[in-house]
Motif scaffolding. Sequence first.
Motif, PDB file in Angstrom:
ATOM      1  N   ARG A 245       9.055 -39.980   0.843  1.00 22.86           N
ATOM      2  CA  ARG A 245       9.387 -39.588  -0.521  1.00 22.86           C
ATOM      3  C   ARG A 245       8.739 -38.245  -0.858  1.00 22.86           C
ATOM      4  NH1 ARG A 245      11.450 -42.271  -4.638  1.00 22.86           N
ATOM      5  NH2 ARG A 245      11.219 -44.250  -3.521  1.00 22.86           N
ATOM      6  N   VAL A 246       9.524 -37.343  -1.412  1.00 25.76           N
ATOM      7  CA  VAL A 246       9.014 -36.051  -1.859  1.00 25.76           C
ATOM      8  C   VAL A 246       8.646 -36.180  -3.331  1.00 25.76           C
ATOM      9  CG1 VAL A 246       9.499 -33.600  -2.150  1.00 25.76           C
ATOM     10  CG2 VAL A 246      10.484 -34.843  -0.208  1.00 25.76           C
ATOM     11  N   SER A 247       7.380 -36.001  -3.651  1.00 25.32           N
ATOM     12  CA  SER A 247       6.935 -36.102  -5.034  1.00 25.32           C
ATOM     13  C   SER A 247       7.218 -34.785  -5.743  1.00 25.32           C
ATOM     14  CB  SER A 247       5.434 -36.423  -5.090  1.00 25.32           C
ATOM     15  OG  SER A 247       4.999 -36.525  -6.424  1.00 25.32           O
ATOM     16  N   SER A 248       8.225 -34.783  -6.615  1.00 28.65           N
ATOM     17  CA  SER A 248       8.638 -33.545  -7.273  1.00 28.65           C
ATOM     18  C   SER A 248       9.437 -33.870  -8.525  1.00 28.65           C
ATOM     19  CB  SER A 248       9.496 -32.702  -6.319  1.00 28.65           C
ATOM     20  OG  SER A 248      10.033 -31.572  -6.974  1.00 28.65           O
ATOM     21  N   ARG A 249       9.276 -33.053  -9.556  1.00 24.98           N
ATOM     22  CA  ARG A 249      10.145 -33.193 -10.730  1.00 24.98           C
ATOM     23  C   ARG A 249      11.427 -32.371 -10.558  1.00 24.98           C
ATOM     24  NH1 ARG A 249       9.832 -28.737 -14.248  1.00 24.98           N
ATOM     25  NH2 ARG A 249       8.067 -27.337 -13.873  1.00 24.98           N
ATOM     26  N   HIS A 250      11.524 -31.644  -9.467  1.00 18.66           N
ATOM     27  CA  HIS A 250      12.689 -30.782  -9.233  1.00 18.66           C
ATOM     28  C   HIS A 250      13.729 -31.518  -8.397  1.00 18.66           C
ATOM     29  CE1 HIS A 250      10.532 -27.518 -11.106  1.00 18.66           C
ATOM     30  NE2 HIS A 250       9.491 -27.795 -10.325  1.00 18.66           N
ATOM     31  N   THR A 251      14.407 -32.436  -9.061  1.00 17.28           N
ATOM     32  CA  THR A 251      15.396 -33.285  -8.397  1.00 17.28           C
ATOM     33  C   THR A 251      16.730 -33.311  -9.143  1.00 17.28           C
ATOM     34  OG1 THR A 251      14.507 -35.217  -9.586  1.00 17.28           O
ATOM     35  CG2 THR A 251      13.649 -34.787  -7.362  1.00 17.28           C
ATOM     36  N   HIS A 252      16.940 -32.335 -10.016  1.00 12.15           N
ATOM     37  CA  HIS A 252      18.180 -32.285 -10.785  1.00 12.15           C
ATOM     38  C   HIS A 252      19.356 -31.979  -9.857  1.00 12.15           C
ATOM     39  CE1 HIS A 252      20.887 -31.755 -14.088  1.00 12.15           C
ATOM     40  NE2 HIS A 252      21.059 -30.467 -13.878  1.00 12.15           N
ATOM     41  N   GLY A 253      20.381 -32.808  -9.915  1.00 13.80           N
ATOM     42  CA  GLY A 253      21.582 -32.562  -9.128  1.00 13.80           C
ATOM     43  C   GLY A 253      21.551 -33.136  -7.730  1.00 13.80           C
TER      44      GLY A 253
ATOM     45  N   GLU B 195      12.009 -27.273  -0.953  1.00 12.90           N
ATOM     46  CA  GLU B 195      12.015 -25.826  -1.155  1.00 12.90           C
ATOM     47  C   GLU B 195      12.512 -25.437  -2.553  1.00 12.90           C
ATOM     48  OE1 GLU B 195      14.014 -23.812   2.016  1.00 12.90           O
ATOM     49  OE2 GLU B 195      12.732 -24.681   3.564  1.00 12.90           O
ATOM     50  N   ALA B 196      12.513 -26.395  -3.481  1.00 14.79           N
ATOM     51  CA  ALA B 196      12.989 -26.127  -4.843  1.00 14.79           C
ATOM     52  C   ALA B 196      12.250 -24.939  -5.461  1.00 14.79           C
ATOM     53  CB  ALA B 196      12.808 -27.367  -5.711  1.00 14.79           C
ATOM     54  N   PRO B 197      12.952 -24.101  -6.225  1.00 16.65           N
ATOM     55  CA  PRO B 197      12.341 -22.880  -6.745  1.00 16.65           C
ATOM     56  C   PRO B 197      11.376 -23.086  -7.905  1.00 16.65           C
ATOM     57  CG  PRO B 197      14.599 -23.063  -7.510  1.00 16.65           C
ATOM     58  CD  PRO B 197      14.395 -24.170  -6.516  1.00 16.65           C
ATOM     59  N   GLY B 198      11.383 -24.273  -8.524  1.00 22.10           N
ATOM     60  CA  GLY B 198      10.435 -24.532  -9.603  1.00 22.10           C
ATOM     61  C   GLY B 198      10.886 -24.046 -10.961  1.00 22.10           C
ATOM     62  N   TYR B 199      12.187 -23.892 -11.168  1.00 21.40           N
ATOM     63  CA  TYR B 199      12.705 -23.377 -12.429  1.00 21.40           C
ATOM     64  C   TYR B 199      12.754 -24.465 -13.508  1.00 21.40           C
ATOM     65  CZ  TYR B 199      14.467 -19.500  -9.563  1.00 21.40           C
ATOM     66  OH  TYR B 199      14.581 -18.433  -8.705  1.00 21.40           O
ATOM     67  N   GLY B 200      12.573 -24.061 -14.752  1.00 18.73           N
ATOM     68  CA  GLY B 200      12.782 -24.938 -15.891  1.00 18.73           C
ATOM     69  C   GLY B 200      11.573 -25.781 -16.250  1.00 18.73           C
ATOM     70  N   ARG B 201      11.610 -26.297 -17.493  1.00 19.40           N
ATOM     71  CA  ARG B 201      10.512 -27.124 -17.993  1.00 19.40           C
ATOM     72  C   ARG B 201      10.710 -28.609 -17.702  1.00 19.40           C
ATOM     73  NH1 ARG B 201      11.463 -23.381 -22.272  1.00 19.40           N
ATOM     74  NH2 ARG B 201      12.851 -24.918 -23.253  1.00 19.40           N
ATOM     75  N   GLY B 202      11.918 -28.994 -17.309  1.00 20.42           N
ATOM     76  CA  GLY B 202      12.202 -30.411 -17.083  1.00 20.42           C
ATOM     77  C   GLY B 202      12.467 -30.730 -15.629  1.00 20.42           C
ATOM     78  N   HIS B 203      13.592 -31.440 -15.385  1.00 18.17           N
ATOM     79  CA  HIS B 203      13.988 -31.776 -14.012  1.00 18.17           C
ATOM     80  C   HIS B 203      14.674 -30.554 -13.412  1.00 18.17           C
ATOM     81  CE1 HIS B 203      13.013 -36.006 -14.608  1.00 18.17           C
ATOM     82  NE2 HIS B 203      13.659 -35.951 -15.757  1.00 18.17           N
ATOM     83  N   GLY B 204      13.928 -29.819 -12.587  1.00 19.00           N
ATOM     84  CA  GLY B 204      14.413 -28.549 -12.084  1.00 19.00           C
ATOM     85  C   GLY B 204      15.435 -28.676 -10.968  1.00 19.00           C
ATOM     86  N   PRO B 205      16.143 -27.578 -10.668  1.00 25.91           N
ATOM     87  CA  PRO B 205      17.171 -27.575  -9.636  1.00 25.91           C
ATOM     88  C   PRO B 205      16.587 -27.513  -8.228  1.00 25.91           C
ATOM     89  CG  PRO B 205      16.937 -25.381 -10.530  1.00 25.91           C
ATOM     90  CD  PRO B 205      16.034 -26.271 -11.354  1.00 25.91           C
ATOM     91  N   LEU B 206      17.447 -27.806  -7.269  1.00 31.60           N
ATOM     92  CA  LEU B 206      17.097 -27.734  -5.858  1.00 31.60           C
ATOM     93  C   LEU B 206      17.312 -26.309  -5.337  1.00 31.60           C
ATOM     94  CD1 LEU B 206      19.033 -30.914  -4.630  1.00 31.60           C
ATOM     95  CD2 LEU B 206      16.854 -30.796  -5.858  1.00 31.60           C
ATOM     96  N   HIS B 207      16.892 -26.104  -4.103  1.00 28.05           N
ATOM     97  CA  HIS B 207      17.182 -24.840  -3.413  1.00 28.05           C
ATOM     98  C   HIS B 207      18.395 -25.077  -2.513  1.00 28.05           C
ATOM     99  CE1 HIS B 207      17.161 -21.242  -1.230  1.00 28.05           C
ATOM    100  NE2 HIS B 207      16.288 -21.551  -0.276  1.00 28.05           N
ATOM    101  N   HIS B 208      19.574 -24.818  -3.056  1.00 30.68           N
ATOM    102  CA  HIS B 208      20.801 -25.131  -2.323  1.00 30.68           C
ATOM    103  C   HIS B 208      21.076 -24.183  -1.169  1.00 30.68           C
ATOM    104  CE1 HIS B 208      21.655 -27.309  -6.157  1.00 30.68           C
ATOM    105  NE2 HIS B 208      22.228 -28.153  -5.318  1.00 30.68           N
TER     106      HIS B 208
END
Length: 266
Positions: free
Chosen positions: A202-210, A246-259
Amino acid sequence: MLGKVLSIAGSDSGGGAGIQADLKTIQALGGFGMTALTAMTAQNTEGVTAVEGVSPDFVVEQIRVVMDDLGVDAIKVGMLHSAAVINAVADYLESLDNLPPIVVDPVMIAKGGANLLSEDAEDAIMGRLLPKLTTLLTPNIPEAECLVGWKIETFEDREKAGRELLAKGPGAVLMKGGHAEGPVVTDLLVLPEGSLRFEHPRVSSRHTHGTGCTLSSAIATGLAQGLPLDQAVERGLRYVEIAILEAPGYGRGHGPLHHGHTVRDF
């Protein structure tokens, strides 16, 4: 480019999910992406603030002209928004002589908790998409609970729910394990002849949007490129895992992935 993939899905103004994520994923994995827009959402990493649907006739016309001219090797179905759109899309697809593989991601709840599907639309998915049109259904645990109507608490429950959904008509069901707890994520591919497990830390990250949109379009791309279903699923899961890491860390909430990471080969 290898493999023409049509995404029938909604738009995410924040760029992390929906058709935007689908196109990025398809391109990164070497395919050619095309779209039929079903709804527009006003959203960012913190949530969805508004949804505007596209008329059923216009959704179908987008599909028709793409298939008529460019051809389609696989279809990814995401957010369909309403029963009217689901029924119109099902009517059109059922009229075709030769259907490509269809991956259905039953988008019901946004990462921030917003409900993206009406109750009658859930019934339409069960009654129109699953029996004849779906090659692979890819629900997460909350979506699977909505579809089967009972609480999924254990891994055995996931297997049971997958079998129950398989009985509704899809060729296979991928029961995603990201919403379960524990250090290892186990995704279960339920097939008529048995089941396959895919495990990764499991990758512990809030950047899981999408992640759901991304995975389903990655699998559809694999099928469009001629991969067997299990290999398409395995590659798709690995693609999403790296995209989270490798998510870029954008946004204050559930951030996007590095597509874009898999313009490189695995």
